[in-house]
Motif scaffolding. Structure first.
Motif, PDB file in Angstrom:
ATOM      1  N   TYR A  36      77.009 -20.690   4.714  1.00  0.00           N
ATOM      2  CA  TYR A  36      76.678 -19.756   3.754  1.00  0.00           C
ATOM      3  C   TYR A  36      75.359 -19.721   3.125  1.00  0.00           C
ATOM      4  O   TYR A  36      74.705 -18.701   2.979  1.00  0.00           O
ATOM      5  CB  TYR A  36      77.794 -19.599   2.600  1.00  0.00           C
ATOM      6  N   GLN A  37      75.033 -21.030   2.764  1.00  0.00           N
ATOM      7  CA  GLN A  37      73.726 -21.072   1.889  1.00  0.00           C
ATOM      8  C   GLN A  37      72.746 -22.535   2.506  1.00  0.00           C
ATOM      9  O   GLN A  37      73.619 -23.295   3.143  1.00  0.00           O
ATOM     10  CB  GLN A  37      73.744 -21.690   0.523  1.00  0.00           C
ATOM     11  N   GLY A  38      71.361 -22.456   2.461  1.00  0.00           N
ATOM     12  CA  GLY A  38      70.774 -23.618   2.968  1.00  0.00           C
ATOM     13  C   GLY A  38      70.130 -22.922   4.113  1.00  0.00           C
ATOM     14  O   GLY A  38      70.125 -21.899   4.590  1.00  0.00           O
ATOM     15  N   PRO A  39      69.272 -23.994   4.866  1.00  0.00           N
ATOM     16  CA  PRO A  39      68.261 -23.406   5.867  1.00  0.00           C
ATOM     17  C   PRO A  39      69.420 -23.143   7.078  1.00  0.00           C
ATOM     18  O   PRO A  39      70.521 -23.593   7.503  1.00  0.00           O
ATOM     19  CB  PRO A  39      67.839 -24.956   6.353  1.00  0.00           C
ATOM     20  N   ASN A  40      68.861 -22.200   7.889  1.00  0.00           N
ATOM     21  CA  ASN A  40      69.459 -21.573   8.913  1.00  0.00           C
ATOM     22  C   ASN A  40      71.232 -21.131   8.604  1.00  0.00           C
ATOM     23  O   ASN A  40      71.736 -21.242   9.516  1.00  0.00           O
ATOM     24  CB  ASN A  40      69.732 -22.509  10.114  1.00  0.00           C
ATOM     25  N   ASN A  41      71.175 -20.430   7.620  1.00  0.00           N
ATOM     26  CA  ASN A  41      72.474 -20.022   7.181  1.00  0.00           C
ATOM     27  C   ASN A  41      72.707 -18.642   7.879  1.00  0.00           C
ATOM     28  O   ASN A  41      71.801 -17.640   8.313  1.00  0.00           O
ATOM     29  CB  ASN A  41      72.382 -20.063   5.766  1.00  0.00           C
ATOM     30  N   ASP A  42      74.094 -18.151   8.010  1.00  0.00           N
ATOM     31  CA  ASP A  42      74.250 -16.990   8.694  1.00  0.00           C
ATOM     32  C   ASP A  42      74.309 -15.642   7.716  1.00  0.00           C
ATOM     33  O   ASP A  42      73.831 -14.596   8.018  1.00  0.00           O
ATOM     34  CB  ASP A  42      75.769 -16.995   9.170  1.00  0.00           C
ATOM     35  N   ALA A  43      74.170 -15.915   6.383  1.00  0.00           N
ATOM     36  CA  ALA A  43      74.158 -15.077   5.459  1.00  0.00           C
ATOM     37  C   ALA A  43      72.819 -14.309   5.350  1.00  0.00           C
ATOM     38  O   ALA A  43      72.452 -13.046   5.289  1.00  0.00           O
ATOM     39  CB  ALA A  43      74.388 -15.481   3.957  1.00  0.00           C
ATOM     40  N   ASN A  44      71.703 -15.059   5.651  1.00  0.00           N
ATOM     41  CA  ASN A  44      70.069 -14.588   5.844  1.00  0.00           C
ATOM     42  C   ASN A  44      70.064 -13.616   7.152  1.00  0.00           C
ATOM     43  O   ASN A  44      69.266 -12.664   6.744  1.00  0.00           O
ATOM     44  CB  ASN A  44      69.269 -15.605   5.917  1.00  0.00           C
ATOM     45  N   ILE A  45      70.762 -13.580   7.976  1.00  0.00           N
ATOM     46  CA  ILE A  45      70.605 -12.875   9.276  1.00  0.00           C
ATOM     47  C   ILE A  45      71.201 -11.361   8.905  1.00  0.00           C
ATOM     48  O   ILE A  45      70.628 -10.475   9.131  1.00  0.00           O
ATOM     49  CB  ILE A  45      71.339 -13.402  10.474  1.00  0.00           C
ATOM     50  N   ILE A  46      72.506 -11.679   8.192  1.00  0.00           N
ATOM     51  CA  ILE A  46      72.867 -10.326   7.831  1.00  0.00           C
ATOM     52  C   ILE A  46      71.929  -9.774   6.679  1.00  0.00           C
ATOM     53  O   ILE A  46      71.707  -8.346   6.968  1.00  0.00           O
ATOM     54  CB  ILE A  46      74.268 -10.618   7.025  1.00  0.00           C
ATOM     55  N   PHE A  47      71.348 -10.463   5.780  1.00  0.00           N
ATOM     56  CA  PHE A  47      70.544  -9.616   4.922  1.00  0.00           C
ATOM     57  C   PHE A  47      69.286  -9.202   5.712  1.00  0.00           C
ATOM     58  O   PHE A  47      68.797  -8.026   5.253  1.00  0.00           O
ATOM     59  CB  PHE A  47      70.004 -10.953   4.160  1.00  0.00           C
ATOM     60  N   MET A  48      68.472  -9.992   6.571  1.00  0.00           N
ATOM     61  CA  MET A  48      67.297  -9.381   7.311  1.00  0.00           C
ATOM     62  C   MET A  48      67.653  -8.295   7.988  1.00  0.00           C
ATOM     63  O   MET A  48      66.885  -7.346   8.013  1.00  0.00           O
ATOM     64  CB  MET A  48      66.891 -10.449   8.152  1.00  0.00           C
ATOM     65  N   ASN A  49      68.802  -8.180   8.879  1.00  0.00           N
ATOM     66  CA  ASN A  49      69.087  -6.992   9.558  1.00  0.00           C
ATOM     67  C   ASN A  49      69.398  -5.841   8.644  1.00  0.00           C
ATOM     68  O   ASN A  49      68.867  -4.644   9.019  1.00  0.00           O
ATOM     69  CB  ASN A  49      70.411  -7.396  10.361  1.00  0.00           C
ATOM     70  N   VAL A  50      70.146  -5.761   7.600  1.00  0.00           N
ATOM     71  CA  VAL A  50      70.460  -4.691   6.780  1.00  0.00           C
ATOM     72  C   VAL A  50      69.154  -4.381   6.088  1.00  0.00           C
ATOM     73  O   VAL A  50      69.102  -3.329   5.748  1.00  0.00           O
ATOM     74  CB  VAL A  50      71.678  -4.879   5.912  1.00  0.00           C
ATOM     75  N   ILE A  51      68.519  -5.321   5.370  1.00  0.00           N
ATOM     76  CA  ILE A  51      67.447  -5.042   4.458  1.00  0.00           C
ATOM     77  C   ILE A  51      66.278  -4.567   4.890  1.00  0.00           C
ATOM     78  O   ILE A  51      65.544  -3.858   4.662  1.00  0.00           O
ATOM     79  CB  ILE A  51      67.401  -6.028   3.363  1.00  0.00           C
ATOM     80  N   ASP A  52      65.772  -5.609   5.982  1.00  0.00           N
ATOM     81  CA  ASP A  52      64.504  -5.534   6.632  1.00  0.00           C
ATOM     82  C   ASP A  52      64.294  -4.739   7.773  1.00  0.00           C
ATOM     83  O   ASP A  52      63.353  -4.076   8.125  1.00  0.00           O
ATOM     84  CB  ASP A  52      63.748  -6.871   6.446  1.00  0.00           C
ATOM     85  N   LEU A  53      65.185  -5.026   8.527  1.00  0.00           N
ATOM     86  CA  LEU A  53      64.854  -4.725   9.997  1.00  0.00           C
ATOM     87  C   LEU A  53      65.409  -3.265  10.541  1.00  0.00           C
ATOM     88  O   LEU A  53      64.979  -2.475  11.480  1.00  0.00           O
ATOM     89  CB  LEU A  53      65.366  -5.761  11.141  1.00  0.00           C
ATOM     90  N   TYR A  54      66.666  -2.903   9.964  1.00  0.00           N
ATOM     91  CA  TYR A  54      67.362  -1.619  10.303  1.00  0.00           C
ATOM     92  C   TYR A  54      66.510  -0.474   9.770  1.00  0.00           C
ATOM     93  O   TYR A  54      66.005  -0.256   8.785  1.00  0.00           O
ATOM     94  CB  TYR A  54      68.572  -1.604   9.734  1.00  0.00           C
ATOM     95  N   PRO A  55      66.128   0.419  10.851  1.00  0.00           N
ATOM     96  CA  PRO A  55      64.991   1.365  10.493  1.00  0.00           C
ATOM     97  C   PRO A  55      65.547   2.525   9.744  1.00  0.00           C
ATOM     98  O   PRO A  55      64.618   3.109   8.946  1.00  0.00           O
ATOM     99  CB  PRO A  55      64.433   1.881  11.915  1.00  0.00           C
ATOM    100  N   PHE A  56      66.663   2.722   9.442  1.00  0.00           N
ATOM    101  CA  PHE A  56      67.165   3.940   8.553  1.00  0.00           C
ATOM    102  C   PHE A  56      67.497   3.429   7.169  1.00  0.00           C
ATOM    103  O   PHE A  56      68.057   4.292   6.386  1.00  0.00           O
ATOM    104  CB  PHE A  56      68.323   4.691   9.238  1.00  0.00           C
TER     105      PHE A  56
END
Length: 130
Positions: free
Chosen positions: A94-114
């Protein structure tokens, strides 16, 4: 309304992986498994905040892991097969280096074009198999 399986999609339900020769992939982060939890109501989607979000699944799997006796948010030893293991490294984190929560954040907030407004509670990152 048509059933979920018959909805029209616009192609953003998949991501093009440039490092994999342009192959298509689903967006990482669907830890909650929407289609199973609410059949017929939602297509599969990736959601960072709000009701039925994927982040909560990652959190709950870490906090309820039998070895996490001190209930530590950054517990790093939750090995096994988990829906919350978004990066597929064999553990949920959940927290710390290489956590799974950051991937969800990046995909929803930064990478998803819409998600042009960069909304944390964006609820339309839908997925569909090709």
């Amino acid at each position: 309304d048509r059933p979920v399986a018959q909805q029209d999609y616009d192609g953003a339900e998949q991501v093009t992986m440039t490092e994999a020769g342009g192959r298509k992939a689903l967006w990482a982060g669907n830890a909650y498994n929407d289609a199973k939890e609410k059949p017929g109501l939602w297509p599969d989607r990736v959601k960072y905040q709000g009701p039925d979000n994927d982040l909560l699944k990652v959190f709950s799997e870490v906090m309820t892991y039998p070895g996490n006796l001190s209930q530590t948010y950054n517990y790093d030893q939750a090995y096994g097969y988990f829906f919350g293991d978004v990066n597929l490294d064999g553990k949920v984190k959940y927290q710390g280096p290489n956590n799974d929560a950051n991937i969800i954040f990046m995909n929803v907030i930064d990478l998803y074009p819409f998600n042009t407004g960069k909304l944390y509670n964006f609820d339309l990152l839908l997925e569909q198999l090709p």
